[in-house]
Structures are given as structure tokens and as C-alpha cells.
Design an enzyme around this catalytic site. Structure first.
Site, short mmCIF file in Angstrom:
data_model
loop_
_atom_site.label_atom_id
_atom_site.label_comp_id
_atom_site.label_asym_id
_atom_site.label_seq_id
_atom_site.Cartn_x
_atom_site.Cartn_y
_atom_site.Cartn_z
N ASP A 1 -1.72 6.47 6.39
CA ASP A 1 -3.09 5.69 5.82
C ASP A 1 -3.32 4.36 6.94
OD1 ASP A 1 -4.34 4.12 4.57
OD2 ASP A 1 -3.05 3.27 2.87
N TRP B 1 0.87 -1.01 0.13
CA TRP B 1 -0.03 -0.01 0.11
C TRP B 1 0.65 1.42 0.03
CZ3 TRP B 1 -4.45 -0.31 -2.16
CH2 TRP B 1 -5.28 -1.58 -2.01
N LYS C 1 -12.40 -1.83 6.42
CA LYS C 1 -11.59 -2.97 6.87
C LYS C 1 -12.17 -2.82 8.57
CE LYS C 1 -8.76 -2.88 3.68
NZ LYS C 1 -7.93 -2.05 2.90
C1 LIG Z 1 -7.28 -1.47 1.60
C2 LIG Z 1 -6.34 -0.59 1.67
C3 LIG Z 1 -6.19 0.73 0.78
C4 LIG Z 1 -7.09 0.58 -0.39
O1 LIG Z 1 -8.30 1.17 0.09
P1 LIG Z 1 -9.56 1.46 -1.05
O2 LIG Z 1 -10.52 2.08 0.09
O3 LIG Z 1 -9.75 0.16 -1.78
O4 LIG Z 1 -8.93 2.53 -2.13
C5 LIG Z 1 -5.25 1.43 1.02
N1 LIG Z 1 -4.29 1.27 2.16
C6 LIG Z 1 -4.54 0.35 3.14
C7 LIG Z 1 -3.35 0.33 4.05
C8 LIG Z 1 -5.33 -0.49 2.95
O5 LIG Z 1 -5.54 -1.71 3.62
#
Ligand SMILES: *Cc1c(COP(=O)(O)O)cnc(C)c1O
Length: 360
Positions: A172, A102, A196
Site C-alpha cells: 500500500d 492503515w 497524497k
Molecule cells: C490515505 C491512505 C489510505 C486510504 O486511502 P483512500 O483512498 O481514502 O481509501 C490507505 N492507505 C494509506 C497508507 C493511506 O495513506
């Protein structure tokens, strides 16, 4: 029909009481005669749902008053774009810490807008650890420092918040937000896709310090301009109303469970139970440095990859689903976010013992 323990990395399990409440309110939300999905986002019913959700999130995370909380669409991936557009502030570069899949995606997107200085990377060891503070090579002219506190695919987590010499720290938190208490004041901006650990897909939360917004680069799309979203209470256009409502129910559920310190204790216990099971056996293995192991995403391999299909099939028959690891890592991955009960981890551990006994 029985519900399963779903170990998916996302969209992931939601708390059963939340789903039950949504079901009970599906046709008639609190005497309104409407489903929340049918409400005007500017009507007083939805406005109260939206305000309550924000107030509860602020309370849960102790978000200081000088931070805006935005309820957006576009996923965490849209924030990979919005962050450089809003936070460069006339600068030409940003520092990024590269710890897995990511962060690499965030870096690739930022490169479209600015110079990216890699402050540290652990790619040489296949992203199996988070770098220590002493390894960070921060540049003097970076507008901000970006990192990924929990790498969902590699199962790698920072145990400390990076120190940035006063530069705004951008995180993030898609797969770790709400898993334990954090000090929001240490961050310039926190963002997370909801699917998540917050609620359904379609909602993205951004928590941003007020003084950082309002200086987007030329050409920033209106929808990606944090100031526009903040000035319009995330209702510049129609927000993801139903996802916002469900996230609000999750926040209420978290408050009922005792908030984030209580969740942190439960999550620490769940992770320890699973890693202890892996470490106690020579049949299972986790490649991550023990100091950087994720509480939320636990990748593990079996003694032989030839057993993977059997493991997945038998686990599914036992009500334990979506354990297949990410294709880039292989093996298994158990994602154990807030909504995964301790009993679910217990059931997985029992299954793993039994599987090893039969196949080890
Ligand atoms: C799942 C995830 C993403 C992507 O998320 P989207 O909402 O599908 O764009 C980005 N960063 C991390 C750490 C993730 O777990």
C-alpha cells in the site's frame, strides 16, 4: 490571494505549475473547445491523455512490461477488498505485516475473505517503528504478503523491502509512491490512492504483475476484477477522467524536475531539515525510531499539549496550514509530499524556532 503551504496528509498540495496549466486548459484543452471533464472517455482526445499519463508513469517508475497499470476508482480502501479477492488464487490465507492504522484496516478487510496471519506487529510499541526482516514470521501457505511501506498516520516507514521467500509482495504505497525510485520488479502488486502524492482524490493506481491476475474468487464484483480492468484499459466503465488528466500533468511535472531520483534527493533533504529541527530542541518531540522515520509524514508533539491550539492558530496566520495531528496520535503532523516545496519546509522550521523561543 496568496497560496498557503498546506501540510495536509491528503488530499494534499498539488504542484502550482500543474494547477496553472489546468486553469489555462480549463475551457479549451488544446484546441478541442472542451474542458477535459467534458470529454468522452472513448474519444481520441481523452484516449491520448490517458495513454500519455500511463506512458509517463511507466517511464518515471521504470515499470517492467509484464506489469499492468490500472487507473481505478474507490480509493486505496477498495483495494483492501480487491487484493484478497484477486490474489488468494485458491489459497486460504495471507500474511500481513501490521505497522499502524492503515495496515490494521487492510487486515480487518482481508479477514472477511481469508485467514490473516500476522507476520509481525509493532503494536506493543505503539507503532513507532517498522519491524526488521529477522522479526518476520512468514507462513508457508500464505498466498501473498501485504505491508504498508509508509504509515501515513504514525509517520513510520520501512527502510528496506521485506524479503518474502518468493511470495508476491503487496504494498500500500498511498503515501509514498513517486517519492523516490523503487524497484517495481520486487513487488507483485503496488497500489495507491492518488490524493497524497499523485493527484486529486477519486483516482487509485494499481500496478500489478500480469501473471497474478485472472483468478479472482467466486463472487468478485466485476469492477474489482483486475483482469477485467486490465483487458478494458481501465475503461470497463467511465474512469475518473479529470483526475487521470491531472495525474498526467503531475507526471509531466515530475519528469521536468528530473524524475524520481531528483525527487528522492529533495524529499530526503526536506525530511532531514524537519527532523533535525525536532531533534535539536527539547520543546519538540517525534516518537518514531530514527531508523523508521517517514520522509513524507512527520508527526511531532509540543512540550505541552496545552500549546497545540496556539501553535495551530499562529501557524495558520503565518500561511502554514493543516498541521493538526491525526486524532489517534495527537500533536502535530507535517505531511511533506512531492508538491511541498523546500521553501515550505524552511518556512515551517523558522516558525517552529520562533514559536519555541516565545513559548519554550
Ligand atoms: C490515505 C491512505 C489510505 C486510504 O486511502 P483512500 O483512498 O481514502 O481509501 C490507505 N492507505 C494509506 C497508507 C493511506 O495513506
Amino acid at each position: 490571494m496568496a497560496r498557503v503551504y498546506n501540510f495536509s496528509a491528503g488530499p494534499a498540495m498539488l504542484p502550482e505549475p500543474v494547477l496553472a496549466q489546468a486553469r489555462d486548459e480549463m475551457l479549451d484543452w488544446q484546441g478541442s473547445g472542451m474542458c477535459v471533464a467534458e470529454m468522452s472517455h472513448r474519444g481520441k482526445e481523452f484516449m491520448s491523455i490517458a495513454a500519455q499519463a500511463e506512458a509517463d508513469l511507466r517511464e518515471l517508475m521504470s515499470i517492467p512490461d509484464n506489469y499492468k497499470v490500472l487507473f481505478l476508482q474507490g480509493g486505496a480502501s477498495s483495494q483492501f477488498t480487491a487484493i484478497p479477492m484477486n490474489l488468494l488464487h485458491g489459497g486460504e490465507s495471507a500474511d500481513y505485516i501490521s505497522t499502524g492504522s492503515w495496515s490494521k484496516k487492510a487486515i480487518a478487510e482481508a479477514r472477511r475473505y481469508c485467514g490473516v496471519h500476522i507476520a509481525a506487529t509493532t503494536e506493543d510499541t505503539k507503532f513507532t517503528r517498522a519491524p526488521a526482516q529477522a522479526e518476520l514470521d512468514l507462513s508457508a501457505d500464505a498466498s501473498y504478503v501485504h505491508y504498508t511501506p509508509n504509515e501515513t498516520i504514525q509517520g513510520v516507514e520501512f527502510s528496506d523491502i521485506p524479503e518474502t521467500n518468493g511470495k508476491p509482495l503487496v504494498a500500500d504505497m498511498s503515501s509514498t509512491i513517486l517519492s523516490r525510485p523503487i524497484d517495481v520488479s520486487k513487488y507483485g502488486l503496488i497500489y495507491a490512492g492518488a490524493q497524497k502524492n499523485i493527484g486529486p482524490a477519486g483516482l487509485t493506481i494499481v500496478i500489478v504483475r500480469e501473471d497474478l491476475i485472472g483468478q479472482p474468487i467466486n463472487g468478485t464484483p466485476t469492477m474489482l476484477d483486475y483482469k477485467v480492468q486490465a483487458d478494458n484499459d481501465s475503461m470497463y466503465n467511465t474512469p475518473p477522467t479529470y483526475a487521470w488528466y491531472l495525474a498526467g500533468l503531475v507526471f509531466q511535472w515530475l519528469k521536468g524536475k528530473g524524475g524520481l531520483s531528483a525527487m528522492g534527493e529533495i524529499n530526503a533533504r526536506k525530511a532531514k531539515r524537519l527532523y533535525d529541527c525536532v531533534d535539536a530542541s527539547s520543546f519538540y518531540q517525534n516518537p518514531v525510531d530514527p531508523t523508521s522515520r517517514s520522509w513524507m509524514n512527520v508527526p511531532f508533539t509540543l512540550a505541552s499539549a496545552d500549546l497545540d491550539e496556539t501553535f495551530l492558530k499562529e501557524a495558520k496566520a503565518a500561511g502554514l496550514t493543516t498541521l493538526k495531528g491525526h486524532r489517534s496520535v495527537g500533536g502535530m503532523r507535517a505531511s511533506i509530499y512531492n508538491a511541498m516545496p523546500e521553501e515550505g519546509v524552511e518556512a515551517l522550521v523558522s516558525f517552529m524556532h520562533e514559536f519555541e523561543r516565545k513559548n519554550g
